[in-house]
Write a protein that holds these residues in place. Structure first.
Motif, PDB file in Angstrom:
ATOM      1  N   VAL A   1      80.312  53.175  21.939  1.00 50.67           N
ATOM      2  CA  VAL A   1      79.381  53.509  23.022  1.00 50.67           C
ATOM      3  C   VAL A   1      78.299  52.451  23.179  1.00 50.67           C
ATOM      4  O   VAL A   1      78.034  51.976  24.276  1.00 50.67           O
ATOM      5  CB  VAL A   1      78.756  54.910  22.787  1.00 50.67           C
ATOM      6  CG1 VAL A   1      77.727  55.226  23.838  1.00 50.67           C
ATOM      7  CG2 VAL A   1      79.838  55.964  22.762  1.00 50.67           C
ATOM      8  N   VAL A   2      77.692  52.051  22.099  1.00 52.61           N
ATOM      9  CA  VAL A   2      76.527  51.172  22.192  1.00 52.61           C
ATOM     10  C   VAL A   2      76.941  49.710  22.320  1.00 52.61           C
ATOM     11  O   VAL A   2      76.440  48.994  23.191  1.00 52.61           O
ATOM     12  CB  VAL A   2      75.612  51.377  20.967  1.00 52.61           C
ATOM     13  CG1 VAL A   2      74.466  50.399  20.986  1.00 52.61           C
ATOM     14  CG2 VAL A   2      75.100  52.797  20.922  1.00 52.61           C
ATOM     15  N   LEU A   3      77.842  49.227  21.483  1.00 55.54           N
ATOM     16  CA  LEU A   3      78.195  47.813  21.470  1.00 55.54           C
ATOM     17  C   LEU A   3      78.933  47.326  22.728  1.00 55.54           C
ATOM     18  O   LEU A   3      78.634  46.257  23.215  1.00 55.54           O
ATOM     19  CB  LEU A   3      78.985  47.486  20.213  1.00 55.54           C
ATOM     20  CG  LEU A   3      78.204  47.601  18.907  1.00 55.54           C
ATOM     21  CD1 LEU A   3      79.093  47.278  17.725  1.00 55.54           C
ATOM     22  CD2 LEU A   3      76.993  46.712  18.917  1.00 55.54           C
ATOM     23  N   PRO A   4      79.896  48.063  23.273  1.00 55.67           N
ATOM     24  CA  PRO A   4      80.588  47.542  24.463  1.00 55.67           C
ATOM     25  C   PRO A   4      79.705  47.488  25.705  1.00 55.67           C
ATOM     26  O   PRO A   4      79.945  46.702  26.600  1.00 55.67           O
ATOM     27  CB  PRO A   4      81.741  48.519  24.691  1.00 55.67           C
ATOM     28  CG  PRO A   4      81.931  49.208  23.411  1.00 55.67           C
ATOM     29  CD  PRO A   4      80.603  49.230  22.749  1.00 55.67           C
ATOM     30  N   GLY A   5      78.719  48.350  25.782  1.00 54.90           N
ATOM     31  CA  GLY A   5      77.898  48.446  26.993  1.00 54.90           C
ATOM     32  C   GLY A   5      76.786  47.536  26.995  1.00 54.90           C
ATOM     33  O   GLY A   5      76.413  46.550  27.341  1.00 54.90           O
TER      34      GLY A   5
END
Length: 95
Positions: A91-95
């Motif tokens: 959730v956090v890293l790809p976005g």
């Protein structure tokens, strides 16, 4: 001549919830190690959710003197660590 056997709760199936949560939490927390993240990916997601669930159930029964409290607490913490790692990864890293 016959002795009445009384159960102290240690042989109840609910006594194993803490240990089960601890083992599943170890599998979930192993996914925090970068090289094992993708190797254990489907198993760590399942193990993390089950670890938190069984740990919460173990906490409930440990409050009623069936099972051990520390195994349930450690299982919940390790399962939450595995869930947090997977949350950061997807959730956090790809976005």
């Amino acid at each position: 001549m016959s002795a009445h056997a009384t159960s102290d709760g240690a042989d109840a199936p609910a006594a194993a919830l803490g240990w089960l949560s601890l083992v599943l939490g170890l599998v979930a927390a192993a996914s925090v190690w970068p090289t094992l993240t993708f190797l254990l990916l489907p198993w760590s997601l399942l193990a993390a959710g089950l670890s938190v669930t069984f740990g919460a159930m173990g906490l409930y029964y440990a409050g009623r003197d069936v099972g051990r409290l520390w195994t349930s607490v450690v299982g919940v913490v390790l399962g939450a660590t595995g869930l947090a790692d997977l949350f950061l990864l997807f959730v956090v890293l790809p976005g």
